[in-house]
Design a protein around this motif. Sequence first.
Motif, PDB file in Angstrom:
ATOM      1  N   LEU A  61       5.323  14.037  10.856  1.00  0.00           N
ATOM      2  CA  LEU A  61       5.698  12.823  11.567  1.00  0.00           C
ATOM      3  C   LEU A  61       4.834  12.590  12.792  1.00  0.00           C
ATOM      4  CD1 LEU A  61       7.794  10.696  11.103  1.00  0.00           C
ATOM      5  CD2 LEU A  61       9.342  11.901  12.598  1.00  0.00           C
ATOM      6  N   MET A  97       0.829  -1.207   0.000  1.00  0.00           N
ATOM      7  CA  MET A  97       0.000   0.000   0.000  1.00  0.00           C
ATOM      8  C   MET A  97       0.864   1.258   0.000  1.00  0.00           C
ATOM      9  SD  MET A  97      -2.823   1.260   2.717  1.00  0.00           S
ATOM     10  CE  MET A  97      -1.550   2.248   3.512  1.00  0.00           C
ATOM     11  N   LEU A 150       8.526   5.032   6.236  1.00  0.00           N
ATOM     12  CA  LEU A 150       7.546   4.034   6.682  1.00  0.00           C
ATOM     13  C   LEU A 150       7.773   2.715   5.958  1.00  0.00           C
ATOM     14  CD1 LEU A 150       5.068   3.441   8.386  1.00  0.00           C
ATOM     15  CD2 LEU A 150       3.625   4.326   6.578  1.00  0.00           C
ATOM     16  N   PHE A 190       3.307   2.806  22.640  1.00  0.00           N
ATOM     17  CA  PHE A 190       3.168   3.461  21.342  1.00  0.00           C
ATOM     18  C   PHE A 190       2.652   4.889  21.483  1.00  0.00           C
ATOM     19  CE2 PHE A 190       3.869  -0.659  19.534  1.00  0.00           C
ATOM     20  CZ  PHE A 190       4.456  -0.382  18.332  1.00  0.00           C
ATOM     21  N   PRO A 195      10.521  15.894   9.526  1.00  0.00           N
ATOM     22  CA  PRO A 195       9.354  16.416   8.812  1.00  0.00           C
ATOM     23  C   PRO A 195       8.180  16.594   9.768  1.00  0.00           C
ATOM     24  CG  PRO A 195       9.884  14.173   8.089  1.00  0.00           C
ATOM     25  CD  PRO A 195      10.971  14.618   8.990  1.00  0.00           C
ATOM     26  N   VAL A 229      -1.709  13.221   7.503  1.00  0.00           N
ATOM     27  CA  VAL A 229      -0.342  13.310   6.997  1.00  0.00           C
ATOM     28  C   VAL A 229      -0.345  14.045   5.658  1.00  0.00           C
ATOM     29  CG1 VAL A 229       1.613  11.982   6.115  1.00  0.00           C
ATOM     30  CG2 VAL A 229       0.449  11.255   8.203  1.00  0.00           C
ATOM     31  N   LEU A 233       1.034   4.186  -2.789  1.00  0.00           N
ATOM     32  CA  LEU A 233       0.839   5.609  -2.497  1.00  0.00           C
ATOM     33  C   LEU A 233       1.997   6.446  -3.027  1.00  0.00           C
ATOM     34  CD1 LEU A 233      -0.625   5.813   1.115  1.00  0.00           C
ATOM     35  CD2 LEU A 233      -1.665   6.602  -1.000  1.00  0.00           C
ATOM     36  N   LEU A 268       1.725  10.797  11.741  1.00  0.00           N
ATOM     37  CA  LEU A 268       2.011   9.420  11.340  1.00  0.00           C
ATOM     38  C   LEU A 268       2.178   8.532  12.568  1.00  0.00           C
ATOM     39  CD1 LEU A 268       2.541   7.552   8.958  1.00  0.00           C
ATOM     40  CD2 LEU A 268       4.941   8.073   9.158  1.00  0.00           C
ATOM     41  N   ASN A 327       7.952  11.783  -0.911  1.00  0.00           N
ATOM     42  CA  ASN A 327       7.482  12.073   0.448  1.00  0.00           C
ATOM     43  C   ASN A 327       8.291  11.221   1.411  1.00  0.00           C
ATOM     44  OD1 ASN A 327       6.100  12.071   2.897  1.00  0.00           O
ATOM     45  ND2 ASN A 327       4.175  12.548   1.886  1.00  0.00           N
ATOM     46  N   VAL A 328       9.146  11.890   2.196  1.00  0.00           N
ATOM     47  CA  VAL A 328      10.099  11.145   3.012  1.00  0.00           C
ATOM     48  C   VAL A 328       9.410  10.274   4.055  1.00  0.00           C
ATOM     49  CG1 VAL A 328      10.471  12.866   4.806  1.00  0.00           C
ATOM     50  CG2 VAL A 328      12.314  11.353   4.179  1.00  0.00           C
ATOM     51  N   LEU A 329       8.207  10.689   4.506  1.00  0.00           N
ATOM     52  CA  LEU A 329       7.512   9.894   5.521  1.00  0.00           C
ATOM     53  C   LEU A 329       7.113   8.534   4.973  1.00  0.00           C
ATOM     54  CD1 LEU A 329       5.271  12.477   7.334  1.00  0.00           C
ATOM     55  CD2 LEU A 329       7.301  11.305   8.164  1.00  0.00           C
ATOM     56  N   LEU A 330       6.603   8.531   3.740  1.00  0.00           N
ATOM     57  CA  LEU A 330       6.219   7.257   3.143  1.00  0.00           C
ATOM     58  C   LEU A 330       7.448   6.381   2.931  1.00  0.00           C
ATOM     59  CD1 LEU A 330       3.505   8.246   0.515  1.00  0.00           C
ATOM     60  CD2 LEU A 330       3.183   7.138   2.705  1.00  0.00           C
ATOM     61  N   LEU A 385       7.898  -3.979  15.744  1.00  0.00           N
ATOM     62  CA  LEU A 385       7.626  -2.709  15.068  1.00  0.00           C
ATOM     63  C   LEU A 385       8.336  -1.564  15.790  1.00  0.00           C
ATOM     64  CD1 LEU A 385       6.246  -0.983  12.969  1.00  0.00           C
ATOM     65  CD2 LEU A 385       4.185  -0.990  14.327  1.00  0.00           C
ATOM     66  N   LEU A 388      11.065   0.853  14.140  1.00  0.00           N
ATOM     67  CA  LEU A 388      10.915   2.312  14.117  1.00  0.00           C
ATOM     68  C   LEU A 388      12.129   2.977  14.756  1.00  0.00           C
ATOM     69  CD1 LEU A 388       7.147   2.715  15.113  1.00  0.00           C
ATOM     70  CD2 LEU A 388       8.163   3.204  12.894  1.00  0.00           C
TER      71      LEU A 388
END
Lengths: 280, 280, 280, 280
Positions: D127, B170, B187, D105, D124, D176, B174, D130, B181-184, B233, B237
């Motif tokens: 964040l 996904m 992620l 979390f 960014p 986001v 996107l 997100l 987009n650095v966040l994607l 996770l 992260l």
Amino acid sequence: MGSFKGHALPGSFFLIAGLWWAGKYSLWYATRRNKSLGSTSTRLASRSTQRRLEVIEGSVTLFFSVVGMLAEQFVADGPRLHLYDYSEHHWDRLHNWQHSTMYLFFGLAGAMSLIVHTTTDAAPLALDRLMLAIAFFIEGFLFLYHLHGRAMLDVHVHQLLLFCVFGEAMVSFLEVFHRGNVLLELLRASLTILQGSWFWQIGFVLYSPSGAEWDQKDHNNMMFITMCYCWHLVFSLLMVAALYCTISCVVRSRLKRTPPMEMGLLKPREREQESEDEIL
Amino acid sequence: MGSFKGHALPGSFFLIAGLWWAGKYSLWYATRRNKSLGSTSTRLASRSTQRRLEVIEGSVTLFFSVVGMLAEQFVADGPRLHLYDYSEHHWDRLHNWQHSTMYLFFGLAGAMSLIVHTTTDAAPLALDRLMLAIAFFIEGFLFLYHLHGRAMLDVHVHQLLLFCVFGEAMVSFLEVFHRGNVLLELLRASLTILQGSWFWQIGFVLYSPSGAEWDQKDHNNMMFITMCYCWHLVFSLLMVAALYCTISCVVRSRLKRTPPMEMGLLKPREREQESEDEIL
Amino acid sequence: MGSFKGHALPGSFFLIAGLWWAGKYSLWYATRRNKSLGSTSTRLASRSTQRRLEVIEGSVTLFFSVVGMLAEQFVADGPRLHLYDYSEHHWDRLHNWQHSTMYLFFGLAGAMSLIVHTTTDAAPLALDRLMLAIAFFIEGFLFLYHLHGRAMLDVHVHQLLLFCVFGEAMVSFLEVFHRGNVLLELLRASLTILQGSWFWQIGFVLYSPSGAEWDQKDHNNMMFITMCYCWHLVFSLLMVAALYCTISCVVRSRLKRTPPMEMGLLKPREREQESEDEIL
Amino acid sequence: MGSFKGHALPGSFFLIAGLWWAGKYSLWYATRRNKSLGSTSTRLASRSTQRRLEVIEGSVTLFFSVVGMLAEQFVADGPRLHLYDYSEHHWDRLHNWQHSTMYLFFGLAGAMSLIVHTTTDAAPLALDRLMLAIAFFIEGFLFLYHLHGRAMLDVHVHQLLLFCVFGEAMVSFLEVFHRGNVLLELLRASLTILQGSWFWQIGFVLYSPSGAEWDQKDHNNMMFITMCYCWHLVFSLLMVAALYCTISCVVRSRLKRTPPMEMGLLKPREREQESEDEIL
């Protein structure tokens, strides 16, 4: 349907539709990118040519949908527009009726595309994609409730079909908002080729013309079929890629004969245009 | 697979891929934000350097995918390209074939990335993300129909895997629309690290090298495993965050040695650039 | 509800709402596209006229929602605001209460639309679509948990209803971000007409006024009903299309009487405006 | 948890968080819209004030998450960081561990928000949303596998909770890409209030302090609970609306005392700004 022919026929239609789309969108993308290179390109990518192609596509879709509906109704064992058998109190050949309904929606999509592209500004341009999305959605929707009481393998091969049908519906719906994005267009073409070749595969698995029968309850068969579906996807992706490359090369070689004016200067800017809205 | 090694190997690959992505995208983001600071940055973030990195990444992906496919076919108990055992009338080692298929799609994604980044304008740029999305989707799709008739815990650990695999599909999809987009991107890197470390976890749970066996039907084990997935996770992260911070600091400290010209003036504008389309 | 009237009544409301929406949005789209043609168009599409229509729509929605809530509570066998029967220790007529809750959310949506369009800048404009999305979502949500212990056909016809209810919720939610996109507006209108006519169909199937009963366990009935749902969709799409064409023609013929000034010049530009945000 | 207090406590936290968000975003929206009206507004909406609020919010979130984790571990019957009971060979108080994980979390989300808003351009901006989306997703994910072997009503009330938890995850993820859209922010606030009040409701239903027990297998109870959930949503929407109105009025009345300069001129333009990206 329930016969080899009954699956091979729509399969062939979808195969041809997918190849046609792959060719059409590759051609438009190639000409759009090389717009600066000369008059040939401009001519190929001109609005009137594009519109003519769209009108032909719409007419052919509409024609074959109507033929399909008539064929489903009036072939040897068709219902001939009888919906309910009053003497025996049951519905008459619902499968044929369901297939007619599917053709009806594709016919509507074709008619809508025809209207959008023949008139100047009667309807919003994106309507053709929306109707296509609805047609694919309804195809998947009817298949979803089509599978009651069949054998495991039979259900499974039709469920796999749903992935590409709903995928096409989703991609077409996205195109309403991202019109002219060549990636979505080629993805739709790939999924359509996948659908077409998978119809053929279903024919071979369930109604093998060689007479060999598959064990419908063997779990290994199901695992093989799932993997086979992925191979069909590879095949369809490669087909689209081959078509895309051929057409790009042909367009470029034709255009090179005309003087390559400001080619160097324009490249970086063209890069960013790739998801531009294509104004027909 | 069915062995500890068979899970540790792909796990290591995904771990390395995730770390590589986290590093690469952090570096690009840091250089993009500090573009104004001096020539070092410009050099690091220059198109040709970025392209070279992408080409290397594509080649490595392609190479290991081909190696993986060959390994699955020609290891000790591989099918050696035999698909059907005619003497005993059953499919031959379908698991190996399924893994080969997964590698095939990642190989296609690598090849496509290679083509997109070596040629100037042969194909639309976003194609590499689309193929990556398809590769992850197919991985998840094959796992989905991979689990028939296994024990409860076995099914559960593989189902948890699907969350991150489909999540990556996904996110990659996107990125077709929100490239750069650095966040994607981060992620995606996190989910890839999660996938890698989870493969290791599966190896330890199902084929523990210490020989200790887990009770496959204990519901408490399932609850623990679910929670454990969340901890993986967190771990992934934190790994990505650590890499991001290190790289940001290194880039900034290096650039500080060159005179910090109009730094104050440019900050507010840079703020808004963070989801800009990265033009390679 | 459990009666023919109980399904025909909301069905009629949704039919009228769908037709109203189809008409309203067609009119606005037609006037927007022909803005350049003369003063009549400007008058029709003027902000104050549009606002007046929206206010009327909001008031009517609010009024009928309140009437619906009162009717559900105080009809012959209504709960009359009693929620719990303390003498027999059970909940009192939960179905009526659930229907009241549905009306309550549509009432809220109407009230919110009223507030948004009567005040100048009290609330963000898109709030009316968000509340509509929530109202449709809650309708579907309550239907989802409404079906326990009913016969197969009864469950199936209500499940089909969920497709269009959740579809409307999704389309309304998309409109929060793509306000003024005529395709989404007409799609919402179509789905509302579909919902209305399907309520009538449910009435005829489950509580046939002619007294004929359907076999609730016959799988052929289910297949027919599924197909029938698609025909209702065709019907609703054609209704919307007919309304759209009529209104477009009327608007254009009226405007042609005024001098057609710069028509030729403006067409290409207008093309692109079709998904513009409509500023009320 | 398994007690009234264990549900009331997080419920109160979410209630307060929801009200806080509703207030904060209403205030920012009101000041943004009335920017032109005078210096008070500018002061209220100034970057430094906003940043200070964000930093406070992040710190409080982080603090209570750490307190929550410690409480879950060291309360009377907590696991005190023991994960596995070696003497009896089973996992030790997994429920407490799961709740600790959820708090972890939310703590990460708080810490990330703190980092994003204290440093100028380390990370960014989006964040924080997100991480919030991930925190809500993990909360829902853990609840999803939390319900094995409980009574029907118990499962149902927790399933209803999932709707708003996953809803919040989705809305945060949308933010986001659509940062500063007040509708999404208020929707998130509403869903958070809903979650808080629903935690209280779960406490009252499953561990009623009055001692009255609900029949866990009565289908009527389930239908009532579903409807009750909708009423909680109405309640939370009304709470947010009330807060929004109060704050808008207060802001406007305060600003009116300063001369209302070019108010009339600026209105139409302001209209369109409502989904602008808020630059902190």
